[in-house]
Design a protein around this motif. Structure first.
Motif, short mmCIF file in Angstrom:
data_model
loop_
_atom_site.label_atom_id
_atom_site.label_comp_id
_atom_site.label_asym_id
_atom_site.label_seq_id
_atom_site.Cartn_x
_atom_site.Cartn_y
_atom_site.Cartn_z
N LYS A 42 0.82 -1.21 0.00
CA LYS A 42 0.00 0.00 0.00
C LYS A 42 0.86 1.26 0.00
N GLU A 43 1.98 1.20 0.67
CA GLU A 43 2.84 2.37 0.77
C GLU A 43 3.59 2.62 -0.53
N VAL A 44 4.07 1.57 -1.18
CA VAL A 44 4.86 1.76 -2.40
C VAL A 44 3.96 1.98 -3.62
N GLN A 45 2.70 1.65 -3.51
CA GLN A 45 1.77 1.83 -4.63
C GLN A 45 1.70 3.30 -5.06
N SER A 46 1.64 4.20 -4.11
CA SER A 46 1.54 5.62 -4.46
C SER A 46 2.82 6.10 -5.14
N LEU A 47 3.98 5.62 -4.68
CA LEU A 47 5.25 6.02 -5.30
C LEU A 47 5.33 5.53 -6.75
N VAL A 48 4.90 4.30 -7.00
CA VAL A 48 4.93 3.76 -8.36
C VAL A 48 3.99 4.55 -9.26
N GLU A 49 2.80 4.86 -8.77
CA GLU A 49 1.84 5.60 -9.59
C GLU A 49 2.34 7.01 -9.88
N GLN A 50 2.98 7.66 -8.91
CA GLN A 50 3.53 8.99 -9.15
C GLN A 50 4.63 8.95 -10.20
N THR A 51 5.49 7.93 -10.15
CA THR A 51 6.58 7.87 -11.13
C THR A 51 6.06 7.54 -12.52
N GLY A 93 -4.51 4.76 -11.72
CA GLY A 93 -4.85 3.37 -11.47
C GLY A 93 -3.98 2.41 -12.25
N TYR A 94 -2.65 2.61 -12.17
CA TYR A 94 -1.74 1.78 -12.94
C TYR A 94 -1.36 0.50 -12.23
N THR A 95 -1.62 0.41 -10.94
CA THR A 95 -1.22 -0.76 -10.16
C THR A 95 -2.43 -1.39 -9.48
N ARG A 96 -2.24 -2.63 -9.08
CA ARG A 96 -3.30 -3.37 -8.39
C ARG A 96 -2.66 -4.15 -7.25
N ILE A 97 -3.38 -4.25 -6.14
CA ILE A 97 -2.93 -5.03 -4.99
C ILE A 97 -3.86 -6.23 -4.86
N MET A 110 0.08 -10.80 3.46
CA MET A 110 0.89 -10.67 2.25
C MET A 110 0.02 -10.24 1.08
N ALA A 111 0.67 -9.68 0.05
CA ALA A 111 -0.06 -9.22 -1.12
C ALA A 111 0.88 -9.16 -2.32
N TYR A 112 0.29 -9.25 -3.50
CA TYR A 112 1.01 -8.99 -4.75
C TYR A 112 0.72 -7.55 -5.13
N LEU A 113 1.76 -6.83 -5.54
CA LEU A 113 1.60 -5.51 -6.15
C LEU A 113 2.04 -5.65 -7.59
N GLU A 114 1.12 -5.38 -8.51
CA GLU A 114 1.44 -5.61 -9.92
C GLU A 114 0.92 -4.46 -10.76
N LEU A 115 1.56 -4.29 -11.90
CA LEU A 115 1.10 -3.30 -12.86
C LEU A 115 -0.10 -3.86 -13.60
N VAL A 116 -1.07 -3.00 -13.87
CA VAL A 116 -2.31 -3.45 -14.53
C VAL A 116 -2.05 -3.66 -16.01
#
Length: 116
Positions: A42-51, A93-97, A110-116
């Protein structure tokens, strides 16, 4: 009081936390899917979307900001030339958990963080 202090601390100093998040973001952009704890995802999702949004802008200032956040020039090159053009018509909305359930050893979610 923690008024307007956003984000998780992860029980580490700020420099370690920034290094952890940038490393996870680089891993997501490299492999397009990572398995980590739900809080970290959840924390890294925002960083990936911003980049990715910076990659869609495509100018020099955006490239320098992305290098400052990710600390890896090769990944920034891949971001601007391969990943960001895929999402040119998408406005966020480029990523999904995907939640996986508890880990065997310590019952951490645990969770998967992946690009949509």
């Amino acid at each position: 009081m923690r008024h307007q202090n956003q984000g998780r601390k992860f029980n580490m100093p700020p420099s370690q936390r920034k290094a952890l998040l940038s490393g996870l973001a680089v891993a997501v952009l490299t492999h397009e899917k990572i398995k980590c704890s739900q809080a970290r995802a959840k924390e890294v999702q925002s960083l990936v979307e911003q980049t990715i949004t910076l990659g869609k802008r495509g100018d020099l200032a955006a490239r320098r900001l992305a290098i400052a956040k990710l600390r890896n020039k090769e990944i920034v090159y891949k971001l601007f030339n391969d990943v960001a053009p895929r999402y040119a018509d998408r406005s966020g909305g480029y990523t999904r958990i995907v939640k996986l359930g508890p880990r065997q050893g310590d019952a951490c979610e645990m969770a998967y963080l992946e690009l949509v």
